[in-house]
Design a protein around this motif. Structure first.
Motif, PDB file in Angstrom:
ATOM      1  N   LEU A   1       9.119 -12.057  15.662  1.00  0.00           N
ATOM      2  CA  LEU A   1       8.420 -13.003  15.057  1.00  0.00           C
ATOM      3  C   LEU A   1       7.676 -11.854  14.018  1.00  0.00           C
ATOM      4  O   LEU A   1       8.100 -11.186  14.015  1.00  0.00           O
ATOM      5  CB  LEU A   1       7.677 -12.963  16.881  1.00  0.00           C
ATOM      6  CG  LEU A   1       8.490 -14.280  17.225  1.00  0.00           C
ATOM      7  CD1 LEU A   1       7.645 -14.395  18.776  1.00  0.00           C
ATOM      8  CD2 LEU A   1       9.030 -15.562  16.119  1.00  0.00           C
ATOM      9  N   ALA A   2       6.385 -12.191  14.658  1.00  0.00           N
ATOM     10  CA  ALA A   2       5.969 -11.162  13.279  1.00  0.00           C
ATOM     11  C   ALA A   2       4.864  -9.732  14.007  1.00  0.00           C
ATOM     12  O   ALA A   2       4.426  -9.472  14.899  1.00  0.00           O
ATOM     13  CB  ALA A   2       4.116 -11.744  12.492  1.00  0.00           C
ATOM     14  N   LEU A   3       5.444  -8.884  12.824  1.00  0.00           N
ATOM     15  CA  LEU A   3       4.752  -7.369  13.463  1.00  0.00           C
ATOM     16  C   LEU A   3       4.157  -6.625  11.703  1.00  0.00           C
ATOM     17  O   LEU A   3       4.606  -7.118  11.012  1.00  0.00           O
ATOM     18  CB  LEU A   3       5.975  -6.476  13.520  1.00  0.00           C
ATOM     19  CG  LEU A   3       5.276  -4.921  13.642  1.00  0.00           C
ATOM     20  CD1 LEU A   3       5.816  -4.335  14.362  1.00  0.00           C
ATOM     21  CD2 LEU A   3       4.852  -3.997  12.594  1.00  0.00           C
ATOM     22  N   LEU A   4       2.769  -7.417  11.595  1.00  0.00           N
ATOM     23  CA  LEU A   4       1.874  -7.923  10.013  1.00  0.00           C
ATOM     24  C   LEU A   4       1.651  -6.147  10.187  1.00  0.00           C
ATOM     25  O   LEU A   4       0.891  -4.843  10.930  1.00  0.00           O
ATOM     26  CB  LEU A   4       0.374  -8.643  10.366  1.00  0.00           C
ATOM     27  CG  LEU A   4       1.421 -10.004  10.260  1.00  0.00           C
ATOM     28  CD1 LEU A   4       0.058 -10.642  10.463  1.00  0.00           C
ATOM     29  CD2 LEU A   4       2.090 -11.017   9.470  1.00  0.00           C
ATOM     30  N   ARG A   5       2.006  -5.883   9.520  1.00  0.00           N
ATOM     31  CA  ARG A   5       1.573  -4.359   8.860  1.00  0.00           C
ATOM     32  C   ARG A   5       0.733  -3.843   6.957  1.00  0.00           C
ATOM     33  O   ARG A   5       1.627  -4.546   6.087  1.00  0.00           O
ATOM     34  CB  ARG A   5       2.690  -2.796   8.618  1.00  0.00           C
ATOM     35  CG  ARG A   5       2.317  -1.474   8.689  1.00  0.00           C
ATOM     36  CD  ARG A   5       3.335  -0.478   8.596  1.00  0.00           C
ATOM     37  NE  ARG A   5       2.754   0.588   8.363  1.00  0.00           N
ATOM     38  CZ  ARG A   5       2.970   1.094   7.277  1.00  0.00           C
ATOM     39  NH1 ARG A   5       3.655   0.323   5.657  1.00  0.00           N
ATOM     40  NH2 ARG A   5       3.278   2.522   6.861  1.00  0.00           N
ATOM     41  N   PHE A   6      -0.342  -4.333   7.141  1.00  0.00           N
ATOM     42  CA  PHE A   6      -0.828  -3.975   5.621  1.00  0.00           C
ATOM     43  C   PHE A   6      -1.913  -2.997   5.506  1.00  0.00           C
ATOM     44  O   PHE A   6      -2.986  -2.673   6.264  1.00  0.00           O
ATOM     45  CB  PHE A   6      -1.314  -5.064   5.578  1.00  0.00           C
ATOM     46  CG  PHE A   6      -2.462  -5.561   6.307  1.00  0.00           C
ATOM     47  CD1 PHE A   6      -3.775  -6.415   6.108  1.00  0.00           C
ATOM     48  CD2 PHE A   6      -2.077  -6.674   7.819  1.00  0.00           C
ATOM     49  CE1 PHE A   6      -4.470  -6.936   6.875  1.00  0.00           C
ATOM     50  CE2 PHE A   6      -2.573  -7.223   8.369  1.00  0.00           C
ATOM     51  CZ  PHE A   6      -4.546  -6.786   8.518  1.00  0.00           C
ATOM     52  N   PRO A   7      -2.257  -3.369   4.004  1.00  0.00           N
ATOM     53  CA  PRO A   7      -3.607  -1.776   3.357  1.00  0.00           C
ATOM     54  C   PRO A   7      -4.429  -2.321   3.370  1.00  0.00           C
ATOM     55  O   PRO A   7      -4.032  -3.781   2.958  1.00  0.00           O
ATOM     56  CB  PRO A   7      -2.644  -1.080   2.463  1.00  0.00           C
ATOM     57  CG  PRO A   7      -2.105  -2.497   1.938  1.00  0.00           C
ATOM     58  CD  PRO A   7      -1.199  -3.307   2.978  1.00  0.00           C
ATOM     59  N   CYS A   8      -5.950  -1.983   3.322  1.00  0.00           N
ATOM     60  CA  CYS A   8      -6.740  -2.872   2.926  1.00  0.00           C
ATOM     61  C   CYS A   8      -7.659  -1.599   2.933  1.00  0.00           C
ATOM     62  O   CYS A   8      -8.135  -0.105   2.946  1.00  0.00           O
ATOM     63  CB  CYS A   8      -7.729  -3.029   3.950  1.00  0.00           C
ATOM     64  SG  CYS A   8      -7.263  -4.326   5.250  1.00  0.00           S
TER      65      CYS A   8
ATOM     66  N   MET B   1       1.304 -15.110  13.330  1.00  0.00           N
ATOM     67  CA  MET B   1       2.353 -14.160  14.663  1.00  0.00           C
ATOM     68  C   MET B   1       3.408 -15.463  15.554  1.00  0.00           C
ATOM     69  O   MET B   1       4.255 -15.300  15.718  1.00  0.00           O
ATOM     70  CB  MET B   1       1.083 -14.608  15.545  1.00  0.00           C
ATOM     71  CG  MET B   1       0.222 -13.649  15.822  1.00  0.00           C
ATOM     72  SD  MET B   1       0.269 -11.776  15.742  1.00  0.00           S
ATOM     73  CE  MET B   1       0.709 -11.265  14.000  1.00  0.00           C
ATOM     74  N   ASP B   2       3.482 -16.735  14.884  1.00  0.00           N
ATOM     75  CA  ASP B   2       4.557 -17.376  15.169  1.00  0.00           C
ATOM     76  C   ASP B   2       5.677 -17.475  14.133  1.00  0.00           C
ATOM     77  O   ASP B   2       6.529 -18.542  13.881  1.00  0.00           O
ATOM     78  CB  ASP B   2       4.048 -19.103  15.317  1.00  0.00           C
ATOM     79  CG  ASP B   2       2.648 -18.981  16.070  1.00  0.00           C
ATOM     80  OD1 ASP B   2       3.080 -17.843  17.166  1.00  0.00           O
ATOM     81  OD2 ASP B   2       2.496 -19.305  16.418  1.00  0.00           O
ATOM     82  N   SER B   3       5.798 -16.746  13.527  1.00  0.00           N
ATOM     83  CA  SER B   3       6.720 -17.271  11.731  1.00  0.00           C
ATOM     84  C   SER B   3       7.699 -15.306  11.943  1.00  0.00           C
ATOM     85  O   SER B   3       7.215 -15.159  12.502  1.00  0.00           O
ATOM     86  CB  SER B   3       6.082 -16.384  10.943  1.00  0.00           C
ATOM     87  OG  SER B   3       5.105 -17.868  10.737  1.00  0.00           O
ATOM     88  N   PRO B   4       8.988 -15.809  11.430  1.00  0.00           N
ATOM     89  CA  PRO B   4       9.518 -14.820  11.922  1.00  0.00           C
ATOM     90  C   PRO B   4       9.701 -13.733  10.580  1.00  0.00           C
ATOM     91  O   PRO B   4      10.177 -13.787   9.553  1.00  0.00           O
ATOM     92  CB  PRO B   4      10.941 -15.443  11.253  1.00  0.00           C
ATOM     93  CG  PRO B   4      10.891 -16.569  10.670  1.00  0.00           C
ATOM     94  CD  PRO B   4       9.182 -17.464  11.638  1.00  0.00           C
ATOM     95  N   CYS B   5       8.329 -12.911  11.158  1.00  0.00           N
ATOM     96  CA  CYS B   5       8.178 -12.056   9.425  1.00  0.00           C
ATOM     97  C   CYS B   5       7.996 -10.961   9.810  1.00  0.00           C
ATOM     98  O   CYS B   5       7.588 -10.476  11.338  1.00  0.00           O
ATOM     99  CB  CYS B   5       6.696 -12.960   8.518  1.00  0.00           C
ATOM    100  SG  CYS B   5       5.191 -12.634   9.875  1.00  0.00           S
ATOM    101  N   TYR B   6       8.089  -9.509   8.781  1.00  0.00           N
ATOM    102  CA  TYR B   6       8.265  -8.013   9.427  1.00  0.00           C
ATOM    103  C   TYR B   6       7.437  -7.489   8.301  1.00  0.00           C
ATOM    104  O   TYR B   6       7.790  -7.201   7.129  1.00  0.00           O
ATOM    105  CB  TYR B   6       9.974  -7.488   9.678  1.00  0.00           C
ATOM    106  CG  TYR B   6      10.128  -6.575  10.886  1.00  0.00           C
ATOM    107  CD1 TYR B   6       9.969  -6.695  12.135  1.00  0.00           C
ATOM    108  CD2 TYR B   6      10.190  -5.590  10.598  1.00  0.00           C
ATOM    109  CE1 TYR B   6      10.136  -6.235  13.019  1.00  0.00           C
ATOM    110  CE2 TYR B   6      10.291  -4.531  11.443  1.00  0.00           C
ATOM    111  CZ  TYR B   6      10.816  -5.077  12.674  1.00  0.00           C
ATOM    112  OH  TYR B   6       9.934  -4.040  13.908  1.00  0.00           O
TER     113      TYR B   6
END
Length: 341
Positions: free
Chosen positions: A18-25, A292-297
């Protein structure tokens, strides 16, 4: 190094994650505004660095300002108009003057100006499966972590996961401490702020901006423990990493003669124990829940991304006109370094 392992695993993440979002701002603005703790006050008592949607202002009325009022965001995902902010780090020279420490991005996010890295997770950072179900934050939701008045280890320990890392390289992640590093750090100082993850299911905010949230019964988010009955709804782990580029201040000849460390928060704390962060939710529609419900890394196909140029272009003019780049005799707001209450 566990972090390098995580980065490698992202390339080969199993299809059922499932989701682990890691991103720059990137940097939206550096200003003395704090619509969460001191709404309507301009200037606020101390200086902050803010990222996210450009509807950020001194009041931030939940029903009006976000995300509908934003026209851009300084974060990677263009549907994320949330605002994330922390205090600013300063260097105190031997002669008593102060200089703001600039921020740099994590490895892999080069080209994004200043700001921080933001995470949303279902499970612990080193759990590659990310299989837990979480309920995304709701419109109007906001929270705070930390204590601006903390000056002892005991006071900061109740927040469990507000830490510093003395970076040997930009990939260093351990050891972590609760106070400022005591020696020059070759690649800078990283602050990590991990917010509570259990919601009472009713209140989008609370008077102290913390009581509507709690930690799992067994400790921190990474334990995988259940939420307490008073706060039964499991929400994403919101986590900030801010890298302060302290390299230009690493000459020990410029440090205090007594050997003490020279860094202070913008409100004067010289211990580091008063590390704190603020969050105001602003994702469009159901975009965060979908992610959060999607298969994304790390990256997510259900979300719209924007490039570095677009992130860097989303900025705001400072409302409070004061020197934030030169050497100053007192910190913005009239603060001076302090180490005890």
């Amino acid at each position: 190094m566990r972090w390098n392992t995580l980065a490698a695993a992202a390339l080969f993440a199993p299809s059922n994650v499932l989701a682990l979002l890691r991103f720059p701002c990137g940097q939206l603005v550096i200003d003395r505004l704090d619509p969460l703790v001191t709404p309507g006050m301009a200037p606020s008592p101390h200086l902050h660095q803010i990222v996210g949607g450009n509807s950020f202002n001194a009041t931030m009325v939940p029903e009006k300002d976000m995300p509908q009022e934003s026209t851009c965001t300084s974060c990677q995902f263009s549907e994320d108009f949330s605002n994330y902010w922390t205090a600013i780090l300063y260097f105190k020279a031997k002669n008593g003057t102060y200089k703001r420490v600039p921020q740099i991005q994590n490895v892999g996010f080069e080209g994004v100006k200043g700001g921080m890295t933001v995470y949303y997770m279902q499970d612990g950072l080193y759990n590659f499966q990310q299989t837990s179900k979480v309920t995304a934050f709701q419109p109007g939701f906001r929270m705070f972590i930390g204590d601006v008045n903390a000056r002892t280890r005991e006071e900061v320990e109740k927040f469990r996961q507000l830490t510093f890392t003395c970076l040997q390289t930009l990939s260093t992640r351990d050891p972590q401490t609760l106070d400022f590093p005591k020696q020059p750090c070759p690649a800078g100082i990283m602050t990590a702020l991990r917010f509570p993850t259990c919601w009472d299911g009713k209140n989008l905010d609370s008077p102290d901006h913390m009581a509507h949230m709690a930690y799992p019964e067994s400790g921190t988010f990474e334990t995988g423990g259940p939420c307490p009955a008073s706060h039964p709804v499991r929400m994403p782990q919101l986590f900030y990493e801010v890298i302060w580029d302290t390299k230009q201040f690493n000459n020990k000849a410029d440090w205090p003669d007594d050997g003490s460390q020279p860094f202070v928060w913008s409100f004067g704390d010289g211990t580091g124990y008063a590390n704190h962060g603020d969050y105001v939710f602003g994702w469009q529609d159901d975009s965060l829940q979908r992610a959060m419900d999607s298969p994304c890394y790390q990256n997510c196909p259900t979300l719209k991304s924007q490039n570095n140029a677009a992130m860097n272009a989303c900025t705001m003019k400072r409302r409070v006109n004061e020197d934030i780049d030169g050497w100053v005799k007192v910190l913005p707001g009239g603060h001076v370094a302090n180490y005890r209450k």
